[in-house]
Design a protein around this motif. Structure first.
Motif, short mmCIF file in Angstrom:
data_model
loop_
_atom_site.label_atom_id
_atom_site.label_comp_id
_atom_site.label_asym_id
_atom_site.label_seq_id
_atom_site.Cartn_x
_atom_site.Cartn_y
_atom_site.Cartn_z
N ALA A 1 0.86 -1.19 0.00
CA ALA A 1 0.00 0.00 0.00
C ALA A 1 0.89 1.23 0.00
O ALA A 1 1.77 1.37 0.86
N LEU B 1 -5.31 -0.64 3.95
CA LEU B 1 -4.19 -1.44 4.43
C LEU B 1 -4.56 -2.91 4.62
O LEU B 1 -3.68 -3.73 4.93
N ALA C 1 -2.37 -5.90 3.29
CA ALA C 1 -1.08 -5.40 2.81
C ALA C 1 0.07 -6.01 3.61
O ALA C 1 0.00 -6.14 4.83
N VAL D 1 3.39 -1.10 4.05
CA VAL D 1 2.83 0.23 3.80
C VAL D 1 3.99 1.19 3.60
O VAL D 1 4.94 1.21 4.37
N MET E 1 -1.39 6.22 10.62
CA MET E 1 -0.83 5.14 9.81
C MET E 1 -0.32 3.99 10.68
O MET E 1 -0.59 2.81 10.40
N ALA F 1 -1.78 0.29 10.63
CA ALA F 1 -0.89 -0.80 10.21
C ALA F 1 -0.85 -1.91 11.27
O ALA F 1 -0.84 -3.10 10.93
N GLN G 1 -4.12 -3.91 11.15
CA GLN G 1 -4.26 -4.75 9.95
C GLN G 1 -3.12 -5.76 9.80
O GLN G 1 -3.08 -6.49 8.81
N VAL H 1 0.10 -5.31 9.24
CA VAL H 1 1.11 -4.99 8.23
C VAL H 1 2.49 -5.26 8.82
O VAL H 1 2.79 -4.84 9.94
N ALA I 1 6.75 -1.06 7.55
CA ALA I 1 6.35 0.31 7.24
C ALA I 1 7.58 1.08 6.79
O ALA I 1 8.64 1.01 7.42
#
Length: 246
Positions: free
Chosen positions: A4, A48, A51, A54, A78, A82, A85, A87, A90
């Motif tokens: 993302a 996100l 993902a 990110v 963010m 993140a 979700q 993620v 980053a």
């Protein structure tokens, strides 16, 4: 890999999305135009979802004392999304020497952005780049009038946005650095010298006058913006970039 890209329609972001797509990854550009607003958080969790990575390439709309609020709000949003979700990596884009220029509001704001990422729960990478060739005209416009351009002799080591985008794309698909990747141009100029080269290439006859107090970069101490020994050096020179744009 699903990546993302916040700010994926901007100068760097659009190139990163294209490069990642060409390499076979699923790169999703996220911006207010497709319903993702970092300032409000709207659409961020959906953007996100699923993902692996990110990449945040958004930027403050101002370089003044309002910029810390922008980076605080957007990075908090963010990092939290993140984590929710799941993620795993980053990435943000910052500036070579950003922590060596305390006299600029914007640079302090970028340090804040880095600190929020480093303190968060998501494994991270920070790509620090020197100034972009593409921003030279804007820098000249800040301290110019119809007859003269005034610039300080601040040392800079600029590079093409394409070279920055390539580095961001590479870092994004690698393991989290939990550290920095510095990238810089192949040549060092003083800012007034860079201005003269740019004006001559564009057929602009205005003289560049050395002015130690002119513009934002006058607050930069010494060679703070020059990359140190661990930097990845791009190969595109400023004159090559100018020639390609004609």
């Amino acid at each position: 890999m699903k990546i993302a890209v916040l700010g994926g329609t901007g100068l760097i972001g659009s190139q990163v999305v294209r490069l990642l797509t060409e390499r076979g990854h699923e790169a999703a550009p996220l911006s207010p135009s497709n319903g993702v607003d970092l300032l409000t958080g709207d659409g961020l969790d959906d953007g996100l979802k699923g993902a692996d990575v990110v990449v945040n390439l958004t930027n403050s709309p101002t370089f003044d004392d309002k910029s810390p609020d922008f980076f605080r709000t957007t990075m908090d949003a963010m990092v939290a999304a993140a984590e929710r979700q799941g993620v795993g990596h980053a990435v943000i884009l910052s500036i070579v020497g950003v922590d060596r220029v305390p006299g600029l509001d914007y640079y302090r704001a970028k340090v804040l952005q880095e600190d929020i990422l480093k303190a968060g729960p998501v494994p991270w990478s920070i790509v620090r780049a020197t100034q972009f060739f593409e921003f030279v005209p804007a820098v000249l416009s800040w301290t110019s009038d119809e007859t003269t351009v005034r610039l300080p002799a601040t040392p800079v080591q600029p590079l093409a946005s394409a070279d920055i985008a390539a580095e961001v794309a590479t870092v994004s698909v690698g393991a989290p650095l939990n550290g920095y990747r510095n990238v810089a141009g192949p040549e060092v100029f003083t800012l007034d010298e860079l201005g003269r080269i740019a004006l001559e290439a564009g057929g602009d006859k205005r003289p560049v006058v050395l002015d130690p107090a002119a513009g934002m970069f006058a607050a930069v101490p010494g060679d703070a913006l020059i990359a140190r020994g661990d930097a990845h050096l791009a190969t595109t020179t400023f004159r090559e970039w100018l020639a390609a744009r004609k």
